[in-house]
Design a protein around this motif. Sequence first.
Motif, mmCIF file in Angstrom:
data_model
loop_
_atom_site.group_PDB
_atom_site.id
_atom_site.type_symbol
_atom_site.label_atom_id
_atom_site.label_comp_id
_atom_site.label_asym_id
_atom_site.label_seq_id
_atom_site.Cartn_x
_atom_site.Cartn_y
_atom_site.Cartn_z
ATOM 1 N N GLU A 173 0.835 -1.196 0.000
ATOM 2 C CA GLU A 173 0.000 0.000 0.000
ATOM 3 C C GLU A 173 0.877 1.257 0.000
ATOM 4 O O GLU A 173 1.845 1.351 0.740
ATOM 5 N N GLY A 174 0.529 2.177 -0.863
ATOM 6 C CA GLY A 174 1.269 3.428 -0.960
ATOM 7 C C GLY A 174 2.450 3.368 -1.906
ATOM 8 O O GLY A 174 3.144 4.354 -2.102
ATOM 9 N N MET A 175 2.698 2.199 -2.504
ATOM 10 C CA MET A 175 3.801 2.048 -3.458
ATOM 11 C C MET A 175 3.236 1.713 -4.825
ATOM 12 O O MET A 175 2.260 0.985 -4.943
ATOM 13 N N GLN A 176 3.872 2.271 -5.825
ATOM 14 C CA GLN A 176 3.416 2.023 -7.192
ATOM 15 C C GLN A 176 4.596 1.573 -8.040
ATOM 16 O O GLN A 176 5.581 2.300 -8.191
ATOM 17 N N PHE A 177 4.495 0.345 -8.597
ATOM 18 C CA PHE A 177 5.529 -0.176 -9.478
ATOM 19 C C PHE A 177 5.198 0.213 -10.917
ATOM 20 O O PHE A 177 4.032 0.275 -11.303
ATOM 21 N N VAL A 178 6.231 0.440 -11.718
ATOM 22 C CA VAL A 178 6.041 0.754 -13.135
ATOM 23 C C VAL A 178 5.430 -0.440 -13.854
ATOM 24 O O VAL A 178 4.557 -0.289 -14.696
ATOM 25 N N ARG A 179 5.899 -1.633 -13.496
ATOM 26 C CA ARG A 179 5.370 -2.886 -14.054
ATOM 27 C C ARG A 179 5.561 -3.969 -13.003
ATOM 28 O O ARG A 179 6.397 -3.833 -12.113
ATOM 29 N N PRO A 180 4.807 -5.047 -13.089
ATOM 30 C CA PRO A 180 4.973 -6.122 -12.108
ATOM 31 C C PRO A 180 6.355 -6.764 -12.224
ATOM 32 O O PRO A 180 6.946 -6.813 -13.299
ATOM 33 N N ALA A 181 6.854 -7.268 -11.114
ATOM 34 C CA ALA A 181 8.106 -8.027 -11.139
ATOM 35 C C ALA A 181 7.823 -9.385 -11.767
ATOM 36 O O ALA A 181 6.779 -9.988 -11.529
ATOM 37 N N VAL A 182 8.739 -9.861 -12.591
ATOM 38 C CA VAL A 182 8.598 -11.153 -13.246
ATOM 39 C C VAL A 182 9.668 -12.121 -12.740
ATOM 40 O O VAL A 182 9.416 -13.299 -12.583
ATOM 41 N N PHE A 183 10.864 -11.608 -12.485
ATOM 42 C CA PHE A 183 11.994 -12.420 -12.051
ATOM 43 C C PHE A 183 12.224 -12.237 -10.551
ATOM 44 O O PHE A 183 11.911 -11.187 -9.998
ATOM 45 N N THR A 184 12.802 -13.269 -9.932
ATOM 46 C CA THR A 184 13.196 -13.119 -8.534
ATOM 47 C C THR A 184 14.678 -13.439 -8.403
ATOM 48 O O THR A 184 15.173 -14.324 -9.100
ATOM 49 N N PRO A 185 15.355 -12.679 -7.571
ATOM 50 C CA PRO A 185 14.833 -11.494 -6.908
ATOM 51 C C PRO A 185 14.807 -10.303 -7.857
ATOM 52 O O PRO A 185 15.593 -10.224 -8.793
ATOM 53 N N THR A 186 13.887 -9.415 -7.600
ATOM 54 C CA THR A 186 13.871 -8.098 -8.241
ATOM 55 C C THR A 186 13.927 -7.082 -7.115
ATOM 56 O O THR A 186 13.189 -7.194 -6.142
ATOM 57 N N PHE A 187 14.816 -6.116 -7.253
ATOM 58 C CA PHE A 187 14.983 -5.071 -6.244
ATOM 59 C C PHE A 187 14.442 -3.777 -6.835
ATOM 60 O O PHE A 187 14.939 -3.292 -7.848
ATOM 61 N N ILE A 188 13.395 -3.238 -6.210
ATOM 62 C CA ILE A 188 12.730 -2.052 -6.726
ATOM 63 C C ILE A 188 12.964 -0.898 -5.760
ATOM 64 O O ILE A 188 12.617 -0.989 -4.581
ATOM 65 N N LEU A 189 13.559 0.159 -6.266
ATOM 66 C CA LEU A 189 13.824 1.349 -5.465
ATOM 67 C C LEU A 189 12.588 2.230 -5.479
ATOM 68 O O LEU A 189 12.111 2.631 -6.538
#
Length: 138
Positions: free
Chosen positions: A72-88
């Motif tokens: 909640e309160g976070m917006q990703f540009v696109r969903p993560a597909v691979f793991t791990p994915t690190f989103i700033l």
Amino acid sequence: MLQRLLQTFVTAATLTLVVALPGRAAELVMVEQAGCVYCAAWDEQIAPIYPKTAAGTYAPLHRIDLRDPAPEGMQFVRPAVFTPTFILIGDEGDELGRIEGYPGEDFFWSLLEAMLIDKTEFDRAIVETTAPAAKVRP
């Protein structure tokens, strides 16, 4: 008298550095899933020291499962597909950048610090001198 003057100087210098330190303006979201060998490698090589580094102090880690929606309160540009994915994530909750996959310990630190410097007001030198937990360098 000299000791009191020195104490005043040290206090003023410390306050100046604390004011110069940018607030926690970022968060690093780690998207992971059970059985991910690269997530396990990151956990073994990076997780124990991450919160003790300048990057970890500036952008604390938040873990989510691959199948979970963005917190909640976070917006990703696109969903993560691979793991791990690190989103700033920036202070407004928006995605500033991402690292897809775990390229190994040396490359991870370089990519993360480059992303922090490029996308935020991160200054490793200031964070390392003012945040006690950040004095450990990988």
